[in-house]
Scaffold this active site. Structure first.
Site, PDB file in Angstrom:
ATOM      1  N   SER B  45       0.872  -1.167   0.000  1.00 25.13           N
ATOM      2  CA  SER B  45       0.000   0.000   0.000  1.00 25.13           C
ATOM      3  C   SER B  45       0.913   1.222   0.000  1.00 25.13           C
ATOM      4  O   SER B  45       1.827   1.312   0.826  1.00 25.13           O
ATOM      5  CB  SER B  45      -0.894  -0.007   1.243  1.00 25.13           C
ATOM      6  N   GLU B  46       0.677   2.147  -0.940  1.00 25.13           N
ATOM      7  CA  GLU B  46       1.702   3.168  -1.197  1.00 25.13           C
ATOM      8  C   GLU B  46       1.857   4.177  -0.064  1.00 25.13           C
ATOM      9  O   GLU B  46       2.793   4.970  -0.076  1.00 25.13           O
ATOM     10  CB  GLU B  46       1.458   3.865  -2.537  1.00 25.13           C
ATOM     11  N   ASN B  47       0.968   4.160   0.924  1.00 28.48           N
ATOM     12  CA  ASN B  47       1.194   5.027   2.078  1.00 28.48           C
ATOM     13  C   ASN B  47       2.206   4.416   3.046  1.00 28.48           C
ATOM     14  O   ASN B  47       2.530   5.034   4.059  1.00 28.48           O
ATOM     15  CB  ASN B  47      -0.122   5.335   2.801  1.00 28.48           C
TER      16      ASN B  47
END
Lengths: 235, 217
Positions: B45-47
């Site tokens: 998840s890119e966060n």
């Protein structure tokens, strides 16, 4: 060397009107709640905010937007905020939307002494207008410049009085690179500890990047999208 | 015709053991529910998560632990947390084997538009431009037509682009299509959908092989 301030009001005492700020967080996760509240209270105007998101209508940076304290946002994603969308579409608010990875790297570069870098993100799209294009390994890339801010507002989980920081889970997000890129980095922590209490092997941001730190209070930590699965039924 | 769950199930058949996968918001997120048994796939998840787990049980939500869609999630054993610049180093550095994302329009040369409707809706690109510019393996999950019945598979995207010549495969409620050499190629039909219906709903260049099997779900 004293970096410790009593609270948010004192830590932001010299943020002037028309300042450029970096504000950490992803959505409402890991945002500097105390500093935002203090800025609303102080009524600082004409702000340019570099932040991945713009909060929601009544929380996070949304509070500053409602008060018209922000004139420009530099972000990657601004959904979930009707007032923001209204101000943007009506032209009251200037908005610079940039790819999330470019935003993170531009902050990192700003703190790391790299004035610009090439990235494939955004090539062939409207965000590439006016930017230099160069081919590397047969693939086009665009030149993106570093970002810096007069002040970076950062939220960490734990920090010591020298400014060494540890983040919790995904509240880390943009806080780390923004801490690096602020000319004055102001950090609020859930737990302020003495030097030696944090394991040097697990420091996320070394204190050299931090100018001010204070013990935050009353964290609301609002959840934007509460998603759960049903508890297993005991049998 | 497939519903959103069906699209996710079909895309899950594209997963391979050992892959690191980034799933976008919406239909792509559902793919995580259909990883074939015995296969190990790690979701990024890119966060800032590698090894994202399912939603938490009621009462276990942690506001400090969310995915890129701002939903509360959990971590699998062996998960790793990192900052946003490290996350996009994984993405731009092509360490992710598969990216699945939604779209408003896809063109027959693989252009994608999914971040802006001028004058109407501007939510921003989030991480999508970084993902599509870097990934070698991009699958788009979307409805074949918009609510008015207009094709979303076009000769040229009308909306502002997110990336150029990057989409390799599209899975819709009607079909599975590859994109090769400036054409959509019809690979599979959704259950109960005819080739004629797919042809009618596709505005871009479409190559229809002699045999187009029905999807197996």
């Amino acid at each position: 060397m004293n970096k410790v301030f009593a609270n948010a009001d004192e830590a932001i005492f010299d943020i002037p009107d028309n300042a450029t700020l970096m504000v950490g967080g992803f959505g409402l996760c890991g945002i500097p709640e105390n500093c935002i509240t203090a800025m609303v209270k102080k009524g600082i105007k004409g702000l340019t905010c570099i932040s991945n998101n713009a909060g929601v209508d009544n929380f996070g940076l949304g509070l500053l937007l409602q008060n018209r304290q922000i004139i420009k946002m530099i972000s990657s994603y601004v959904g979930e905020n009707e007032e923001f969308e209204r101000q943007m579409l009506s032209g009251e608010l200037e908005v610079d939307l940039i790819p999330q990875g470019s935003l993170a790297e531009r902050c990192r570069a700003g703190g790391a002494g790299i004035p610009a870098f090439y990235t494939p993100a955004g090539y062939g799209t409207e965000i590439a207008y006016g930017k230099e294009v160069k081919i590397f390994n047969g693939k086009p890339h665009i030149l993106e410049s570093a970002l810096q801010a007069d002040f970076a507002l950062v939220k960490a989980w734990k920090g010591d009085t020298l400014g060494n920081l540890v983040f919790k889970a995904t509240a880390r997000n943009f806080n780390e690179v923004m801490a690096m890129a602020g000319k004055i980095t102001i950090v609020e922590v859930e737990e302020l500890v003495q030097p030696g209490e944090l394991d040097p092997n697990f420091i996320h941001v070394p204190g050299i990047f931090v100018q001010r730190i204070f013990q935050g209070v009353n964290y609301e930590k609002r959840i934007e999208q509460r998603t759960v699965r049903p508890n297993p039924t005991p049998n | 015709m497939l519903d959103k769950t069906g699209i996710a199930k079909r895309i899950a058949q594209e997963l391979r053991d050992g892959w690191y996968v980034n799933l976008g918001i919406g239909i792509p997120t559902l793919v995580a529910n259909y990883v074939p048994d015995g296969m190990q796939v790690e979701f990024q998840s890119e966060n800032g998560i590698l090894g994202m787990g399912p939603f938490p049980f009621e009462g276990d939500e942690d506001p400090d632990l969310i995915n890129a869609g701002k939903q509360t999630v959990t971590l699998k054993a062996g998960a790793a947390i990192f900052d946003s610049s490290m996350s996009f180093a994984m993405i731009r550095g092509q360490h992710i084997q598969l990216t699945v994302l939604g779209a408003m329009e896809v063109s027959h040369n693989g252009d994608i538009a999914n971040w802006k409707i001028p004058g109407k809706m501007v939510k921003g690109m989030g991480g999508a431009m970084d993902l599509v510019a870097s990934a070698n393996n991009i699958i788009v999950a979307m409805m074949h037509t918009d609510k008015a019945g207009n094709s979303k598979l076009l000769p040229h995207c009308q909306l502002p682009l997110t990336g150029v010549s990057c989409v390799k495969k599209v899975v819709t409620n009607l079909a599975v299509l590859d994109i090769e050499n400036g054409s959509f190629i019809l690979r599979e039909r959704a259950p109960g959908v005819s080739v004629e219906e797919i042809v009618k709903a596709t505005a871009g260049q479409l190559i229809v092989p002699d045999v187009v099997p029905e999807m197996k779900l």
